[in-house]
Design an enzyme around this catalytic site. Structure first.
Site, mmCIF file in Angstrom:
data_model
loop_
_atom_site.group_PDB
_atom_site.id
_atom_site.type_symbol
_atom_site.label_atom_id
_atom_site.label_comp_id
_atom_site.label_asym_id
_atom_site.label_seq_id
_atom_site.Cartn_x
_atom_site.Cartn_y
_atom_site.Cartn_z
ATOM 1 N N THR A 124 0.872 -1.320 0.061
ATOM 2 C CA THR A 124 0.017 -0.125 0.084
ATOM 3 C C THR A 124 0.832 1.152 -0.146
ATOM 4 O O THR A 124 1.963 1.268 0.566
ATOM 5 C CB THR A 124 -0.974 -0.035 1.312
ATOM 6 O OG1 THR A 124 -1.687 1.298 1.252
ATOM 7 C CG2 THR A 124 -0.219 -0.051 2.644
ATOM 8 N N TYR A 146 -2.210 0.759 10.453
ATOM 9 C CA TYR A 146 -2.142 0.070 9.136
ATOM 10 C C TYR A 146 -0.673 0.175 8.307
ATOM 11 O O TYR A 146 -0.371 -0.734 7.974
ATOM 12 C CB TYR A 146 -3.455 0.874 8.382
ATOM 13 C CG TYR A 146 -3.303 0.310 6.974
ATOM 14 C CD1 TYR A 146 -3.697 -1.183 6.710
ATOM 15 C CD2 TYR A 146 -3.430 1.130 5.959
ATOM 16 C CE1 TYR A 146 -3.789 -1.658 5.523
ATOM 17 C CE2 TYR A 146 -3.571 0.521 4.514
ATOM 18 C CZ TYR A 146 -3.720 -0.734 4.401
ATOM 19 O OH TYR A 146 -3.732 -1.288 3.071
#
Length: 313
Positions: A124, A146
């Site tokens: 990501t 995250y």
């Protein structure tokens, strides 16, 4: 080729499984169908895969008998499974278990596969930090649990390339949108609330945030193009997304244009860890993968609205 897709009932994983199947590969999915978002949506995705003869094993990657449940003759692993996004309802332990420990378990399983050609980690842009407009060699500065745990997962995979134990790469994805998007994500929520005539909760200042909103079909084309390129991709990190920038306000306006309604906004307090800017620098993807995303923001929204109306109205 025999391919395993983890997180196959999820947003991008389900699209990738379908694309790999369409290319003639023997695709097997695995998913734990966790409740961090609507399980009914995952079951809808799984039903679509089943109709195309793509089976999904209901399994948690952290289960002690993982290796006994999965095949030994894989050519590729595409690892999508993760605790996704920035969420106030997810704890650090949720991210640790589902991003780091689950990836370690999958890597351990992969090390026992004698014919594995490439382990593809789906990473990501959140690993870059509050601003993600960099080439792959810039030191990451994640600003959320995250991002931190996805970076750790990425490094667990790439470590194996550095130690020459297996071939691996990591693809860092940017702001993917389109059919099957998770319900809590911006466009999914904008479309659902806009069509229902309900206000959309907008975090203060986020209307000015810049994003590389990228259609899922373009992302998947880049992902599946790694097949056969394991020699040049081994140990590499590659950004995938569009190199075009849009403000979140432009995203809102695109949805309003497609649904033919104005969307009322309910301004919420700022959210910690939210990125101010993402713009995919994709020179490396163009060189290594011949990657060329072409879908416009408006067309991506049209596809997503059409899917939502077909399945939920």
């Amino acid at each position: 080729m025999r391919v395993l897709v983890t997180g196959a009932a999820g947003f991008i994983g389900s699209h990738a499984a379908e694309a790999l199947n369409a290319l003639g590969h023997d695709v097997l999915g695995v998913d734990n169908f966790s409740s961090h978002y609507d399980v009914a949506l995952k079951k809808l995705n799984a039903a679509s895969l089943k109709a195309q003869n793509i089976p999904i094993i209901h399994k948690n990657l952290n289960d002690s008998n993982l290796a006994e449940s999965l095949p030994k003759d894989l050519d590729y692993i595409f690892h999508f499974a993760a605790q996704p996004g920035i969420s106030t309802t997810s704890t650090f332990n949720d991210y640790l278990e589902n991003n780091v420990l689950a990836t370690k378990a999958l890597v351990d399983y992969a090390l026992g596969l004698s014919n594995l050609k490439l382990f593809i980690n789906i990473g990501t842009s959140s690993v870059y930090g509050l601003e993600a407009a960099f080439k792959e060699d810039v030191p990451p500065k994640p600003a959320s649990f995250y991002g931190v745990t996805k970076l750790a997962a990425e490094q667990l995979v790439l470590q194996q390339s550095r130690e020459e134990k297996l071939r691996s790469c990591s693809l860092r994805l940017y702001s993917v949108i389109g059919p099957r998007e998770r319900p809590e994500k911006m466009f999914a929520k904008l479309i659902a609330l806009g069509l229902e005539g309900k206000p959309f909760p907008l975090f203060e200042g986020s209307d000015k945030h810049l994003r590389s909103f990228t259609y899922v079909g373009d992302i998947v084309e880049g992902i599946v193009s790694v097949i056969g390129k394991e020699s040049i991709l081994n140990g590499e990190i590659v950004n995938l997304g569009t190199d075009k920038e849009y403000t979140s306000q432009q995203g809102i306006e695109a949805v309003e244009q497609v649904i033919g309604k104005s969307i009322q906004l309910n301004i919420m307090p700022r959210r910690a860890g939210d990125q101010f800017r993402t713009r995919a620098i994709i020179d490396k993807a163009k060189t290594l993968l011949d990657y060329n995303p072409t879908t416009t923001l408006l067309d991506a929204v049209k596809y997503q609205v059409g899917w939502y109306k077909e399945n939920f109205l």
